[in-house]
Design a protein around this motif. Structure first.
Motif, PDB file in Angstrom:
ATOM      1  N   THR A   3      12.389   8.937   5.018  1.00 54.17           N
ATOM      2  CA  THR A   3      11.589   8.524   3.684  1.00 54.17           C
ATOM      3  C   THR A   3      10.352   8.047   3.959  1.00 54.17           C
ATOM      4  OG1 THR A   3      12.697   6.301   3.479  1.00 54.17           O
ATOM      5  CG2 THR A   3      13.657   8.073   2.521  1.00 54.17           C
ATOM      6  N   PHE A   4       9.214   8.372   3.069  1.00 53.82           N
ATOM      7  CA  PHE A   4       7.815   7.664   3.295  1.00 53.82           C
ATOM      8  C   PHE A   4       7.479   6.873   2.331  1.00 53.82           C
ATOM      9  CE2 PHE A   4       7.807  11.728   5.538  1.00 53.82           C
ATOM     10  CZ  PHE A   4       7.192  11.432   6.775  1.00 53.82           C
ATOM     11  N   SER A   5       6.835   5.740   2.621  1.00 53.89           N
ATOM     12  CA  SER A   5       6.105   4.840   1.420  1.00 53.89           C
ATOM     13  C   SER A   5       4.605   5.106   1.722  1.00 53.89           C
ATOM     14  CB  SER A   5       6.596   3.306   1.708  1.00 53.89           C
ATOM     15  OG  SER A   5       7.689   3.147   1.493  1.00 53.89           O
ATOM     16  N   VAL A   6       4.005   5.748   0.649  1.00 55.66           N
ATOM     17  CA  VAL A   6       2.542   5.815   0.600  1.00 55.66           C
ATOM     18  C   VAL A   6       2.002   4.686  -0.065  1.00 55.66           C
ATOM     19  CG1 VAL A   6       0.532   7.376   0.021  1.00 55.66           C
ATOM     20  CG2 VAL A   6       2.770   8.399   0.709  1.00 55.66           C
ATOM     21  N   VAL A   7       1.027   3.758   0.256  1.00 49.67           N
ATOM     22  CA  VAL A   7       0.574   2.754  -0.378  1.00 49.67           C
ATOM     23  C   VAL A   7      -0.911   3.031  -0.600  1.00 49.67           C
ATOM     24  CG1 VAL A   7       0.002   0.241  -0.404  1.00 49.67           C
ATOM     25  CG2 VAL A   7       2.226   1.294   0.772  1.00 49.67           C
ATOM     26  N   THR A   8      -1.370   2.921  -1.772  1.00 50.23           N
ATOM     27  CA  THR A   8      -2.673   3.034  -2.108  1.00 50.23           C
ATOM     28  C   THR A   8      -3.237   1.649  -2.779  1.00 50.23           C
ATOM     29  OG1 THR A   8      -2.286   5.343  -2.516  1.00 50.23           O
ATOM     30  CG2 THR A   8      -4.177   4.449  -3.800  1.00 50.23           C
ATOM     31  N   ILE A   9      -4.149   0.998  -2.404  1.00 47.62           N
ATOM     32  CA  ILE A   9      -4.926  -0.245  -3.180  1.00 47.62           C
ATOM     33  C   ILE A   9      -6.092   0.272  -3.842  1.00 47.62           C
ATOM     34  CG2 ILE A   9      -5.844  -2.234  -2.415  1.00 47.62           C
ATOM     35  CD1 ILE A   9      -3.031  -1.678  -1.345  1.00 47.62           C
ATOM     36  N   HIS A  31      11.073  13.120  -0.453  1.00 45.23           N
ATOM     37  CA  HIS A  31      11.557  11.839  -0.167  1.00 45.23           C
ATOM     38  C   HIS A  31      10.280  10.902   0.015  1.00 45.23           C
ATOM     39  CE1 HIS A  31      15.471  13.439   0.003  1.00 45.23           C
ATOM     40  NE2 HIS A  31      15.178  14.033   1.002  1.00 45.23           N
ATOM     41  N   VAL A  32       9.630  10.616  -1.243  1.00 43.97           N
ATOM     42  CA  VAL A  32       8.253   9.826  -1.243  1.00 43.97           C
ATOM     43  C   VAL A  32       8.451   9.019  -2.086  1.00 43.97           C
ATOM     44  CG1 VAL A  32       5.666  10.042  -1.433  1.00 43.97           C
ATOM     45  CG2 VAL A  32       7.150  11.977  -0.532  1.00 43.97           C
ATOM     46  N   GLU A  33       7.994   7.603  -1.733  1.00 42.90           N
ATOM     47  CA  GLU A  33       7.624   6.299  -2.683  1.00 42.90           C
ATOM     48  C   GLU A  33       6.227   6.155  -2.470  1.00 42.90           C
ATOM     49  OE1 GLU A  33       9.740   2.303  -2.331  1.00 42.90           O
ATOM     50  OE2 GLU A  33       8.462   2.593  -0.769  1.00 42.90           O
ATOM     51  N   HIS A  34       5.491   6.160  -3.784  1.00 41.26           N
ATOM     52  CA  HIS A  34       4.133   5.958  -3.825  1.00 41.26           C
ATOM     53  C   HIS A  34       3.910   4.461  -4.507  1.00 41.26           C
ATOM     54  CE1 HIS A  34      -0.165   7.631  -4.656  1.00 41.26           C
ATOM     55  NE2 HIS A  34      -0.147   6.534  -3.833  1.00 41.26           N
ATOM     56  N   ILE A  35       3.556   3.662  -3.807  1.00 44.58           N
ATOM     57  CA  ILE A  35       3.042   2.218  -4.242  1.00 44.58           C
ATOM     58  C   ILE A  35       1.773   1.831  -4.426  1.00 44.58           C
ATOM     59  CG2 ILE A  35       3.626   0.022  -3.757  1.00 44.58           C
ATOM     60  CD1 ILE A  35       5.951   0.610  -1.886  1.00 44.58           C
ATOM     61  N   ILE A  36       1.246   1.583  -5.848  1.00 43.03           N
ATOM     62  CA  ILE A  36       0.050   1.393  -6.290  1.00 43.03           C
ATOM     63  C   ILE A  36      -0.385   0.171  -6.315  1.00 43.03           C
ATOM     64  CG2 ILE A  36      -2.027   1.979  -7.556  1.00 43.03           C
ATOM     65  CD1 ILE A  36      -0.391   4.853  -8.208  1.00 43.03           C
ATOM     66  N   GLY A  74      -8.112 -10.092  -1.945  1.00 42.10           N
ATOM     67  CA  GLY A  74      -8.912  -9.107  -1.129  1.00 42.10           C
ATOM     68  C   GLY A  74      -7.980  -7.823  -0.648  1.00 42.10           C
ATOM     69  N   LEU A  75      -8.521  -7.010  -0.024  1.00 43.57           N
ATOM     70  CA  LEU A  75      -8.126  -5.744   0.345  1.00 43.57           C
ATOM     71  C   LEU A  75      -6.824  -5.973   1.403  1.00 43.57           C
ATOM     72  CD1 LEU A  75      -7.967  -2.460   0.977  1.00 43.57           C
ATOM     73  CD2 LEU A  75      -9.504  -2.909   2.694  1.00 43.57           C
ATOM     74  N   TYR A  76      -6.758  -6.665   2.239  1.00 44.49           N
ATOM     75  CA  TYR A  76      -5.765  -6.909   3.240  1.00 44.49           C
ATOM     76  C   TYR A  76      -4.720  -7.547   2.765  1.00 44.49           C
ATOM     77  CZ  TYR A  76      -8.885  -4.650   6.416  1.00 44.49           C
ATOM     78  OH  TYR A  76      -9.609  -3.735   6.877  1.00 44.49           O
ATOM     79  N   TYR A  77      -4.829  -8.705   1.699  1.00 47.57           N
ATOM     80  CA  TYR A  77      -3.721  -9.300   0.977  1.00 47.57           C
ATOM     81  C   TYR A  77      -3.018  -8.318   0.221  1.00 47.57           C
ATOM     82  CZ  TYR A  77      -5.928 -13.938   1.730  1.00 47.57           C
ATOM     83  OH  TYR A  77      -6.357 -15.070   2.411  1.00 47.57           O
ATOM     84  N   ALA A  78      -3.747  -7.350  -0.551  1.00 47.40           N
ATOM     85  CA  ALA A  78      -2.990  -6.265  -1.188  1.00 47.40           C
ATOM     86  C   ALA A  78      -2.329  -5.277  -0.417  1.00 47.40           C
ATOM     87  CB  ALA A  78      -4.217  -5.569  -2.051  1.00 47.40           C
ATOM     88  N   MET A  79      -2.803  -5.076   0.968  1.00 49.49           N
ATOM     89  CA  MET A  79      -2.129  -4.303   1.641  1.00 49.49           C
ATOM     90  C   MET A  79      -0.777  -4.902   2.084  1.00 49.49           C
ATOM     91  SD  MET A  79      -5.361  -2.726   3.814  1.00 49.49           S
ATOM     92  CE  MET A  79      -4.580  -1.202   4.424  1.00 49.49           C
ATOM     93  N   ASN A  80      -0.917  -6.290   2.415  1.00 48.91           N
ATOM     94  CA  ASN A  80       0.534  -6.806   2.599  1.00 48.91           C
ATOM     95  C   ASN A  80       1.398  -6.948   1.447  1.00 48.91           C
ATOM     96  OD1 ASN A  80      -0.065  -7.541   5.565  1.00 48.91           O
ATOM     97  ND2 ASN A  80      -1.332  -9.594   4.783  1.00 48.91           N
ATOM     98  N   LYS A  81       1.174  -7.001   0.381  1.00 45.68           N
ATOM     99  CA  LYS A  81       1.728  -6.671  -0.813  1.00 45.68           C
ATOM    100  C   LYS A  81       2.734  -5.641  -0.778  1.00 45.68           C
ATOM    101  CE  LYS A  81      -0.845  -9.362  -4.147  1.00 45.68           C
ATOM    102  NZ  LYS A  81      -1.579  -9.266  -5.466  1.00 45.68           N
ATOM    103  N   GLY A  82       1.748  -4.299  -0.508  1.00 49.20           N
ATOM    104  CA  GLY A  82       2.286  -3.284  -0.233  1.00 49.20           C
ATOM    105  C   GLY A  82       3.416  -3.037   0.698  1.00 49.20           C
ATOM    106  N   VAL A  92       2.283   4.710   5.186  1.00 51.31           N
ATOM    107  CA  VAL A  92       0.884   5.244   5.275  1.00 51.31           C
ATOM    108  C   VAL A  92       0.054   4.620   4.676  1.00 51.31           C
ATOM    109  CG1 VAL A  92       1.037   7.421   4.314  1.00 51.31           C
ATOM    110  CG2 VAL A  92      -0.556   7.280   6.096  1.00 51.31           C
ATOM    111  N   PHE A  93      -1.110   4.030   4.784  1.00 54.87           N
ATOM    112  CA  PHE A  93      -2.074   3.529   3.673  1.00 54.87           C
ATOM    113  C   PHE A  93      -3.074   4.647   3.279  1.00 54.87           C
ATOM    114  CE2 PHE A  93      -0.102  -0.108   5.348  1.00 54.87           C
ATOM    115  CZ  PHE A  93       0.110  -0.944   4.355  1.00 54.87           C
ATOM    116  N   LEU A  94      -3.029   5.082   2.066  1.00 59.48           N
ATOM    117  CA  LEU A  94      -4.015   6.062   1.722  1.00 59.48           C
ATOM    118  C   LEU A  94      -4.802   5.598   0.538  1.00 59.48           C
ATOM    119  CD1 LEU A  94      -4.359   9.436   2.223  1.00 59.48           C
ATOM    120  CD2 LEU A  94      -2.931   9.619   0.101  1.00 59.48           C
ATOM    121  N   ASN A  95      -6.079   5.364   0.937  1.00 60.08           N
ATOM    122  CA  ASN A  95      -7.020   4.825   0.020  1.00 60.08           C
ATOM    123  C   ASN A  95      -7.451   5.577  -1.088  1.00 60.08           C
ATOM    124  OD1 ASN A  95      -7.279   2.614   1.925  1.00 60.08           O
ATOM    125  ND2 ASN A  95      -8.916   3.435   2.789  1.00 60.08           N
ATOM    126  N   ALA A  96      -7.941   5.145  -2.584  1.00 62.25           N
ATOM    127  CA  ALA A  96      -8.211   5.993  -3.512  1.00 62.25           C
ATOM    128  C   ALA A  96      -9.368   6.598  -2.975  1.00 62.25           C
ATOM    129  CB  ALA A  96      -8.374   4.622  -4.362  1.00 62.25           C
TER     130      ALA A  96
END
Length: 259
Positions: A3-9, A31-36, A74-82, A92-96
């Motif tokens: 399974t994959f988690s794709v995180v977009t900030i 099997h993809v989870e997309h977290i925004i 900020g960006l990296y706080y948000a990425m830690n939430k993800g 994997v982190f996929l930016n807007a």
């Protein structure tokens, strides 16, 4: 099953977000989870994300979409939430604005994750990146390219794998949050730390041998280029030592003059 988690900030990303969402929705792999993770945008970012969530719910796939919108630091706080919300085997982190290039992109990533009986899954799956403009037009292949055999020492010569083409095993990734003391280069530090931990556990770092990300040229690192370079020097000093970092930067300067 992997399974994959794709995180977009996102923050006020309404003008660039849709192509990113479309590229995740079109993935053949189910099997993809997309977290925004949104920083309380004041434009239509959240509306676009919610419409995408509904579209994903109605699609004939097993994708799930999770949206969190609130102020952050900020960006990296948000990425830690993800990272804390993600539940996949790899993240994997996929930016807007950035996107998967083809509907079978994650199928290619899965092939690189396959292991034999009794073997552990790789710590990192990594691939190539193409540079695009905001309209999605191909500009060029990324100048830095990953080696066949990647190690944490490889980043002495620059960030050879783009962050959007770096799939980290979730159990490792969650144990190593982004260092929020950095504003522009915590991703470089994070990737090195992930690879170090993989080596400590004697896990593979496996090349996907495919372009797995289309990266929009203008990002925060590009806009704040000088600040980013200062931070990257500090990251390299921390991981590779001051003397080696100084010597490498002398070589970078000579190489730039030669070009």
């Amino acid at each position: 099953m992997i399974t994959f988690s794709v995180v977009t900030i996102t923050y006020n990303a309404a003008s660039v977000l849709q192509p990113t969402l479309d590229s995740v929705l079109m993935q053949d792999y189910p099997h993809v989870e997309h977290i925004i993770i949104d920083g309380a945008s004041k434009d239509d970012t959240v509306k676009i994300a919610e419409a995408y969530q509904q579209q994903s719910d109605e699609a004939e796939n097993e994708h799930t979409v999770r949206i969190q919108s609130e102020p952050d630091d900020g960006l990296y706080y948000a990425m830690n939430k993800g990272l804390q919300l993600a539940t996949g085997d790899y993240v994997v982190f996929l930016n807007a604005g950035d996107r998967f290039p083809e509907p079978d992109t994650l199928d290619k990533v899965v092939l690189a994750a396959v292991v034999g009986d009794g073997e552990e899954r790789p710590a990192v799956l990594f691939g190539e990146t193409d540079i695009i403009d905001e309209k999605g037009n191909f500009l060029c292949h990324r100048r830095l390219s990953p080696p066949e055999r990647l190690t944490w020492r490889s980043f002495r010569y620059g960030m050879l794998v783009c962050h959007q083409a770096f799939y980290a095993r979730m159990d490792i990734a969650r144990s190593l949050p982004y260092d929020t003391d950095y504003r522009y280069s915590a991703d470089v530090d994070w990737c090195i730390q992930i690879m170090k931990e993989g080596e400590k556990r004697r896990l593979l770092l496996r090349n996907i041998h495919a372009v797995v990300a289309n990266y929009v040229q203008e990002g925060q690192t590009t806009i704040h280029h000088k600040e980013s370079l200062r931070e990257r020097f500090d990251v390299m000093r921390r991981h590779y030592g001051l003397a080696r970092t100084l010597l490498l930067h002398v070589w970078f300067a000579i190489r730039s003059l030669i070009k």
